[in-house]
Write a protein that holds these residues in place. Structure first.
Motif, PDB file in Angstrom:
ATOM      1  N   ASN A  21     -16.381  12.881  70.006  1.00 45.10           N
ATOM      2  CA  ASN A  21     -16.652  11.521  70.490  1.00 45.10           C
ATOM      3  C   ASN A  21     -18.153  11.302  70.670  1.00 45.10           C
ATOM      4  O   ASN A  21     -18.693  10.243  70.317  1.00 45.10           O
ATOM      5  CB  ASN A  21     -15.919  11.274  71.807  1.00 45.10           C
ATOM      6  CG  ASN A  21     -14.417  11.134  71.618  1.00 45.10           C
ATOM      7  OD1 ASN A  21     -13.942  10.850  70.526  1.00 45.10           O
ATOM      8  ND2 ASN A  21     -13.665  11.357  72.684  1.00 45.10           N
ATOM      9  N   TRP A  22     -18.827  12.305  71.223  1.00 46.29           N
ATOM     10  CA  TRP A  22     -20.273  12.218  71.428  1.00 46.29           C
ATOM     11  C   TRP A  22     -21.013  12.144  70.096  1.00 46.29           C
ATOM     12  O   TRP A  22     -21.910  11.313  69.906  1.00 46.29           O
ATOM     13  CB  TRP A  22     -20.747  13.435  72.229  1.00 46.29           C
ATOM     14  CG  TRP A  22     -22.225  13.655  72.182  1.00 46.29           C
ATOM     15  CD1 TRP A  22     -23.180  13.003  72.906  1.00 46.29           C
ATOM     16  CD2 TRP A  22     -22.931  14.582  71.330  1.00 46.29           C
ATOM     17  NE1 TRP A  22     -24.424  13.465  72.560  1.00 46.29           N
ATOM     18  CE2 TRP A  22     -24.308  14.431  71.603  1.00 46.29           C
ATOM     19  CE3 TRP A  22     -22.528  15.526  70.387  1.00 46.29           C
ATOM     20  CZ2 TRP A  22     -25.280  15.196  70.954  1.00 46.29           C
ATOM     21  CZ3 TRP A  22     -23.490  16.282  69.730  1.00 46.29           C
ATOM     22  CH2 TRP A  22     -24.846  16.110  70.018  1.00 46.29           C
ATOM     23  N   PHE A  23     -20.642  12.982  69.155  1.00 45.91           N
ATOM     24  CA  PHE A  23     -21.338  13.052  67.875  1.00 45.91           C
ATOM     25  C   PHE A  23     -21.109  11.791  67.048  1.00 45.91           C
ATOM     26  O   PHE A  23     -22.040  11.260  66.440  1.00 45.91           O
ATOM     27  CB  PHE A  23     -20.877  14.284  67.095  1.00 45.91           C
ATOM     28  CG  PHE A  23     -21.650  14.530  65.836  1.00 45.91           C
ATOM     29  CD1 PHE A  23     -22.962  14.973  65.888  1.00 45.91           C
ATOM     30  CD2 PHE A  23     -21.062  14.318  64.592  1.00 45.91           C
ATOM     31  CE1 PHE A  23     -23.686  15.197  64.724  1.00 45.91           C
ATOM     32  CE2 PHE A  23     -21.779  14.538  63.429  1.00 45.91           C
ATOM     33  CZ  PHE A  23     -23.094  14.983  63.489  1.00 45.91           C
ATOM     34  N   ILE A  24     -19.887  11.306  67.041  1.00 49.24           N
ATOM     35  CA  ILE A  24     -19.585  10.093  66.277  1.00 49.24           C
ATOM     36  C   ILE A  24     -20.334   8.901  66.862  1.00 49.24           C
ATOM     37  O   ILE A  24     -20.937   8.108  66.128  1.00 49.24           O
ATOM     38  CB  ILE A  24     -18.067   9.832  66.266  1.00 49.24           C
ATOM     39  CG1 ILE A  24     -17.363  10.892  65.417  1.00 49.24           C
ATOM     40  CG2 ILE A  24     -17.750   8.433  65.732  1.00 49.24           C
ATOM     41  CD1 ILE A  24     -15.846  10.850  65.496  1.00 49.24           C
ATOM     42  N   GLN A  31     -23.163   6.711  64.887  1.00 48.65           N
ATOM     43  CA  GLN A  31     -22.982   5.281  64.645  1.00 48.65           C
ATOM     44  C   GLN A  31     -24.173   4.464  65.148  1.00 48.65           C
ATOM     45  O   GLN A  31     -24.485   3.398  64.605  1.00 48.65           O
ATOM     46  CB  GLN A  31     -21.690   4.786  65.308  1.00 48.65           C
ATOM     47  CG  GLN A  31     -20.423   5.456  64.805  1.00 48.65           C
ATOM     48  CD  GLN A  31     -20.032   5.028  63.399  1.00 48.65           C
ATOM     49  OE1 GLN A  31     -20.781   4.368  62.707  1.00 48.65           O
ATOM     50  NE2 GLN A  31     -18.850   5.427  62.974  1.00 48.65           N
ATOM     51  N   ARG A  32     -24.839   4.957  66.176  1.00 43.69           N
ATOM     52  CA  ARG A  32     -25.987   4.228  66.724  1.00 43.69           C
ATOM     53  C   ARG A  32     -27.243   4.366  65.866  1.00 43.69           C
ATOM     54  O   ARG A  32     -28.224   3.660  66.117  1.00 43.69           O
ATOM     55  CB  ARG A  32     -26.305   4.726  68.133  1.00 43.69           C
ATOM     56  CG  ARG A  32     -25.304   4.305  69.197  1.00 43.69           C
ATOM     57  CD  ARG A  32     -25.868   4.501  70.582  1.00 43.69           C
ATOM     58  NE  ARG A  32     -26.149   5.905  70.867  1.00 43.69           N
ATOM     59  CZ  ARG A  32     -25.279   6.739  71.444  1.00 43.69           C
ATOM     60  NH1 ARG A  32     -24.067   6.302  71.771  1.00 43.69           N
ATOM     61  NH2 ARG A  32     -25.607   7.989  71.676  1.00 43.69           N
ATOM     62  N   ARG A  33     -27.225   5.218  64.881  1.00 44.35           N
ATOM     63  CA  ARG A  33     -28.441   5.483  64.110  1.00 44.35           C
ATOM     64  C   ARG A  33     -28.728   4.453  63.032  1.00 44.35           C
ATOM     65  O   ARG A  33     -29.818   4.455  62.451  1.00 44.35           O
ATOM     66  CB  ARG A  33     -28.366   6.869  63.462  1.00 44.35           C
ATOM     67  CG  ARG A  33     -28.263   7.996  64.466  1.00 44.35           C
ATOM     68  CD  ARG A  33     -29.465   8.057  65.375  1.00 44.35           C
ATOM     69  NE  ARG A  33     -29.201   8.883  66.555  1.00 44.35           N
ATOM     70  CZ  ARG A  33     -30.106   9.186  67.471  1.00 44.35           C
ATOM     71  NH1 ARG A  33     -31.314   8.724  67.355  1.00 44.35           N
ATOM     72  NH2 ARG A  33     -29.774   9.922  68.513  1.00 44.35           N
ATOM     73  N   LEU A  65     -28.355  10.636  57.793  1.00 48.01           N
ATOM     74  CA  LEU A  65     -29.599  11.290  58.200  1.00 48.01           C
ATOM     75  C   LEU A  65     -29.736  11.316  59.721  1.00 48.01           C
ATOM     76  O   LEU A  65     -30.300  12.259  60.293  1.00 48.01           O
ATOM     77  CB  LEU A  65     -30.794  10.564  57.570  1.00 48.01           C
ATOM     78  CG  LEU A  65     -30.862  10.624  56.039  1.00 48.01           C
ATOM     79  CD1 LEU A  65     -32.037   9.806  55.522  1.00 48.01           C
ATOM     80  CD2 LEU A  65     -30.972  12.066  55.548  1.00 48.01           C
ATOM     81  N   GLY A  66     -29.188  10.294  60.371  1.00 45.31           N
ATOM     82  CA  GLY A  66     -29.256  10.230  61.826  1.00 45.31           C
ATOM     83  C   GLY A  66     -28.495  11.346  62.506  1.00 45.31           C
ATOM     84  O   GLY A  66     -28.758  11.669  63.672  1.00 45.31           O
TER      85      GLY A  66
END
Length: 250
Positions: A75-78, A82-84, A93-94
């Motif tokens: 959940n944290w990684f996704i 998505q915010r990148r 790349l983010g």
């Protein structure tokens, strides 16, 4: 009321949750084999009987703790990915920027799932299975981004699966190097390699599209030209035959 029971009754959260919290923290920091049940029970503030009431063994507790960590980590990684950015390229790349933030944190001890898998020999052990499932989930998420990148860059869709596997190697490689070296910039080194990989795939996609756009007429013209040259060469050869060699004449 014993001191142990009193601690359990006053500590926040359910006994099971506290056992999971303690197991995850201790094992992530020190490893599975180096962490005993007594240490987990002591840190959790529960009674030893609570451990046996909820888990049949330490391995069962570790597997459950890793399953919960998998959910939280993904959940944290996704969300961080998505915010990148709005484009798939920026999100891919983010991912390495998200990792660098993690690498720089005080409680970074590498990938809990790779660490756990390295301590368990049997591929059928529940702990190894959880670790394998975590990597499968991560690969699935990466694949969605690679599919989107393929659509953006006109890269052949069939290349997305290969790219996603390569991407997972870069992610896990960065995690491993950051753990061993203690250098959070391992994420930036992986980012440089990842950017070059995307550029290569995008160029391959553009070249493939250019070849396709040239159309069959161009290929047909080239083919006809080759036929004319071949015919001309054949005619020239038949009207001007080479003289026989001295050996064939004898």
């Amino acid at each position: 009321m014993t001191v142990e029971t009193q601690a359990e009754s006053t500590a926040p959260g359910s006994a099971r949750d506290r056992l999971l919290d303690a197991a995850e923290a201790l094992i992530y920091a020190g490893g599975i084999h180096a962490t005993g049940v007594d240490a987990i029970v002591r840190q959790s503030g529960t009674a030893r009987k609570s451990f046996y009431a909820h888990f049949e063994s330490k391995d069962a507790l570790v597997a459950a703790a890793l399953e919960r960590r998998d959910e939280r980590w993904m959940n944290w990684f996704i969300a961080g990915t998505q915010r990148r950015g709005k484009s798939a390229r920026k999100r891919l790349l983010g991912m390495f920027e998200v990792l660098r933030e993690w690498f720089a944190s005080a409680d970074f001890h590498g990938c809990a799932f790779l660490n756990a898998a390295g301590e368990i020999a049997s591929p059928e052990d529940p702990i190894r299975i959880v670790a394998r499932q975590h990597k499968a989930r991560l690969l699935d998420f990466v694949r969605t981004q690679c599919d989107a990148f393929a659509a953006e860059s006109q890269m052949p869709a069939r290349h997305a699966a290969r790219l996603s596997r390569q991407w997972l190697v870069l992610l896990d490689g960065a995690i491993a190097v950051a753990l061993v070296s203690g250098n959070a910039d391992a994420a930036l080194d992986a980012l440089t390699a990842a950017r070059a990989l995307l550029d290569t795939e995008a160029k391959a996609g553009a070249d493939a599209k250019s070849a396709s756009d040239s159309g069959p007429s161009t290929r047909g013209a080239s083919s006809r030209s080759a036929v004319r040259k071949s015919t001309s060469a054949s005619t020239s050869s038949s009207t001007n035959p080479r003289p026989p060699s001295r050996r064939s004449a004898t």
